[in-house]
Design an enzyme around this catalytic site. Structure first.
Site, PDB file in Angstrom:
ATOM      1  N   GLY A  68      41.803  40.340  34.150  1.00 33.29           N
ATOM      2  CA  GLY A  68      41.943  39.143  34.955  1.00 33.29           C
ATOM      3  C   GLY A  68      40.679  38.303  34.921  1.00 33.29           C
ATOM      4  O   GLY A  68      39.639  38.724  34.412  1.00 33.29           O
ATOM      5  N   GLU A  99      45.493  47.301  24.522  1.00 31.73           N
ATOM      6  CA  GLU A  99      46.865  46.906  24.156  1.00 31.73           C
ATOM      7  C   GLU A  99      46.920  46.158  22.837  1.00 31.73           C
ATOM      8  O   GLU A  99      47.998  45.963  22.265  1.00 31.73           O
ATOM      9  CB  GLU A  99      47.496  46.067  25.269  1.00 31.73           C
ATOM     10  CG  GLU A  99      47.098  44.613  25.308  1.00 31.73           C
ATOM     11  CD  GLU A  99      45.702  44.370  25.840  1.00 31.73           C
ATOM     12  OE1 GLU A  99      45.177  43.268  25.635  1.00 31.73           O
ATOM     13  OE2 GLU A  99      45.129  45.288  26.461  1.00 31.73           O
ATOM     14  N   GLY A 137      33.122  38.273  30.889  1.00 26.97           N
ATOM     15  CA  GLY A 137      31.848  37.614  31.115  1.00 26.97           C
ATOM     16  C   GLY A 137      30.996  38.335  32.146  1.00 26.97           C
ATOM     17  O   GLY A 137      29.855  37.946  32.383  1.00 26.97           O
ATOM     18  N   PHE A 138      31.574  39.378  32.779  1.00 32.95           N
ATOM     19  CA  PHE A 138      30.850  40.203  33.738  1.00 32.95           C
ATOM     20  C   PHE A 138      30.848  41.647  33.245  1.00 32.95           C
ATOM     21  O   PHE A 138      31.667  42.023  32.409  1.00 32.95           O
ATOM     22  CB  PHE A 138      31.501  40.135  35.121  1.00 32.95           C
ATOM     23  CG  PHE A 138      31.373  38.793  35.797  1.00 32.95           C
ATOM     24  CD1 PHE A 138      30.370  38.557  36.730  1.00 32.95           C
ATOM     25  CD2 PHE A 138      32.256  37.756  35.503  1.00 32.95           C
ATOM     26  CE1 PHE A 138      30.252  37.318  37.356  1.00 32.95           C
ATOM     27  CE2 PHE A 138      32.141  36.519  36.116  1.00 32.95           C
ATOM     28  CZ  PHE A 138      31.134  36.302  37.046  1.00 32.95           C
ATOM     29  N   GLN A 178      35.676  46.663  36.033  1.00 31.27           N
ATOM     30  CA  GLN A 178      34.678  46.152  36.966  1.00 31.27           C
ATOM     31  C   GLN A 178      35.056  46.481  38.412  1.00 31.27           C
ATOM     32  O   GLN A 178      34.193  46.820  39.234  1.00 31.27           O
ATOM     33  CB  GLN A 178      34.525  44.643  36.772  1.00 31.27           C
ATOM     34  CG  GLN A 178      34.034  44.261  35.385  1.00 31.27           C
ATOM     35  CD  GLN A 178      34.352  42.818  35.023  1.00 31.27           C
ATOM     36  OE1 GLN A 178      34.666  42.004  35.886  1.00 31.27           O
ATOM     37  NE2 GLN A 178      34.269  42.505  33.741  1.00 31.27           N
ATOM     38  N   CYS A 185      39.330  46.121  31.465  1.00 26.73           N
ATOM     39  CA  CYS A 185      38.636  44.833  31.556  1.00 26.73           C
ATOM     40  C   CYS A 185      38.214  44.543  33.001  1.00 26.73           C
ATOM     41  O   CYS A 185      37.351  45.209  33.539  1.00 26.73           O
ATOM     42  CB  CYS A 185      39.509  43.727  30.958  1.00 26.73           C
ATOM     43  SG  CYS A 185      38.553  42.296  30.402  1.00 26.73           S
ATOM     44  N   PHE A 186      38.832  43.563  33.652  1.00 27.63           N
ATOM     45  CA  PHE A 186      38.515  43.274  35.049  1.00 27.63           C
ATOM     46  C   PHE A 186      38.709  44.530  35.897  1.00 27.63           C
ATOM     47  O   PHE A 186      37.944  44.789  36.834  1.00 27.63           O
ATOM     48  CB  PHE A 186      39.423  42.146  35.538  1.00 27.63           C
ATOM     49  CG  PHE A 186      38.948  41.435  36.780  1.00 27.63           C
ATOM     50  CD1 PHE A 186      37.721  40.804  36.819  1.00 27.63           C
ATOM     51  CD2 PHE A 186      39.754  41.376  37.904  1.00 27.63           C
ATOM     52  CE1 PHE A 186      37.291  40.127  37.964  1.00 27.63           C
ATOM     53  CE2 PHE A 186      39.343  40.699  39.047  1.00 27.63           C
ATOM     54  CZ  PHE A 186      38.107  40.081  39.075  1.00 27.63           C
ATOM     55  N   SER A 196      43.115  35.876  31.634  1.00 27.85           N
ATOM     56  CA  SER A 196      41.688  36.108  31.838  1.00 27.85           C
ATOM     57  C   SER A 196      40.841  34.893  31.478  1.00 27.85           C
ATOM     58  O   SER A 196      39.673  34.803  31.875  1.00 27.85           O
ATOM     59  CB  SER A 196      41.221  37.310  31.007  1.00 27.85           C
ATOM     60  OG  SER A 196      41.892  38.489  31.385  1.00 27.85           O
ATOM     61  N   HIS A 211      40.296  45.726  25.685  1.00 26.16           N
ATOM     62  CA  HIS A 211      41.759  45.608  25.709  1.00 26.16           C
ATOM     63  C   HIS A 211      42.414  46.569  24.724  1.00 26.16           C
ATOM     64  O   HIS A 211      42.575  46.249  23.548  1.00 26.16           O
ATOM     65  CB  HIS A 211      42.170  44.177  25.377  1.00 26.16           C
ATOM     66  CG  HIS A 211      41.890  43.202  26.465  1.00 26.16           C
ATOM     67  ND1 HIS A 211      42.825  42.852  27.413  1.00 26.16           N
ATOM     68  CD2 HIS A 211      40.767  42.515  26.781  1.00 26.16           C
ATOM     69  CE1 HIS A 211      42.299  41.985  28.264  1.00 26.16           C
ATOM     70  NE2 HIS A 211      41.042  41.766  27.899  1.00 26.16           N
TER      71      HIS A 211
END
Length: 383
Positions: free
Chosen positions: A241, A359, A311-312, A271, A267-268, A60, A357
């Site tokens: 990612g 994990e 960051g998004f 989004q 995470c990604f 990431s 995250h």
């Protein structure tokens, strides 16, 4: 403005001068750490006090220059067990006071030597607190690190930084994903099969699922709907990612939602699920990166300390249930620092995601229950 703080050279090692140049013209001078040369990326800061090896090897962080807010980095060296992928992904590394001699029973080499081995350009001996405050005030931005005995003047370096690509609009999943599908077998009795889309997956993530009896088929980011269902999955997983989520094709995710296959994203992946549901995404001013972010699970009221790297964020309403093409959706988790959306869940079918995250590599274990929640969804669908 120029900040001068040359730091200390490692004992017996000649250290080259280095300079860090931000795209708004601020300059920090220090000493080379890791490989000598030059690198460009987005300047971001990580607030974790530990776990630097997991950070460095997290896909990431591709195309990002990571500033460590902890002042002393490298004290436990580098081992052969904690990598989250097969290589270091950060574009550059910034530390204040690198450890001269690592001390840990698992250490195999110094962090400095590992950065050199993998050709990662870094800088040490600068005021990372001042740099972090600058990024908090001005926002994440492009940056260059230049080291060696001969470096161009600041104006020339700044011009080169401004030529580097921005993170907004960057499509990076194809650069970090696996080239071929692979299987992480279940530990113990196999209970479920999950197709995991690798958008930059960390190694600990399929391991956490394997611990729960899940056989994980990790698929490239370019996998088709046919590739996903060829493994006869009980569930579908969207990984973390790098890059801008607005660049990702949503065909596979929307097909999975249409079939009502249990879905879990992190995470990604949060989004991407958000966009598949019709929500927008936007770039945060400086993002969340660290292992100490407080998040509330709004479905239980529980507050957990979590590991972040994003960051998004998803632009979804916090105060109401939303109608989507796949049924009703609501924000399930929220960051207590700034009210950023940290999780989504569908109310009419088995799909949910979180922005952080669970994990816990490296990080707290407060959110491990989310893997159990995924298992519960698959159990309910099978019943």
């Amino acid at each position: 403005m120029t900040i001068s703080n040359p730091g200390h050279a490692s004992k017996g090692k000649k250290v080259s001068p280095a300079v860090l140049v931000l795209e708004d013209g601020r300059v920090f001078r220090g000493r080379a750490y890791g490989a000598v040369g030059e690198t460009f990326g987005e300047a971001v800061f990580n607030t974790g006090m530990s776990g630097y090896q997991e950070t460095l090897t997290d896909p990431s962080y591709h195309k990002q220059v990571v500033v460590m807010t902890a002042p002393h980095v490298g004290n436990t060296g580098v081992n052969d067990e904690d990598d989250e992928s097969g290589r270091i992904w950060v574009a550059g590394y910034v530390v204040r006071d690198p450890a001269r001699v690592p001390s840990n029973w698992r250490s195999r080499r110094t962090l400095d030597d590992e950065l050199v081995r993998q050709n990662v350009v870094g800088i040490s001996g600068i005021d990372t607190r001042a740099l972090t405050r600058h990024l908090r005030e001005r926002g994440a931005m492009r940056v260059g690190i230049f080291s060696g005995e001969t470096v161009a003047d600041d104006a020339t370096l700044l011009a080169r930084v401004k030529q580097a690509p921005e993170m907004t609009g960057a499509s990076l999943s194809d650069e970090v994903t696996t080239t071929e599908a692979y299987v992480v077998p279940a530990i113990g009795e196999k209970k479920f099969t999950v197709a995991a889309l690798d958008l930059g997956i960390k190694g600990m993530t399929p391991h956490r699922m394997a611990e729960r009896g899940i056989e994980v088929h990790v698929l490239p980011a370019t996998a088709t709907v046919e590739d996903v269902y060829a493994v006869n999955p009980d569930g579908f997983f969207l990984s973390n990612g790098p890059g801008d989520p607005s660049t990702v094709d949503l065909t596979v995710v929307q097909a999975v939602l249409a079939r009502k296959t249990p879905l879990f994203g992190i995470c990604f992946g949060n989004q991407i699920l958000g966009r598949a549901l019709g929500f927008g995404t936007y770039k945060l001013k400086y993002g969340h990166r660290g292992i100490n972010q407080p998040v509330q699970d709004r479905t239980t009221g529980k507050v957990e300390v979590t590991a972040h790297n994003h960051g998004f964020a998803v632009d979804a309403p916090l105060d109401k249930v939303s109608e989507t093409p796949f049924g009703r959706a609501e924000v399930s988790h929220v960051c207590l620092n700034d009210q950023v959306v940290e999780g989504l869940q569908l109310l009419d079918q088995p799909a949910f995601s979180v922005q952080y995250h669970p994990e816990a590599a490296a990080g707290p274990h407060d959110a491990a229950y989310l893997f159990d929640r995924f298992v519960s969804l698959m159990e309910a669908e099978r019943a």
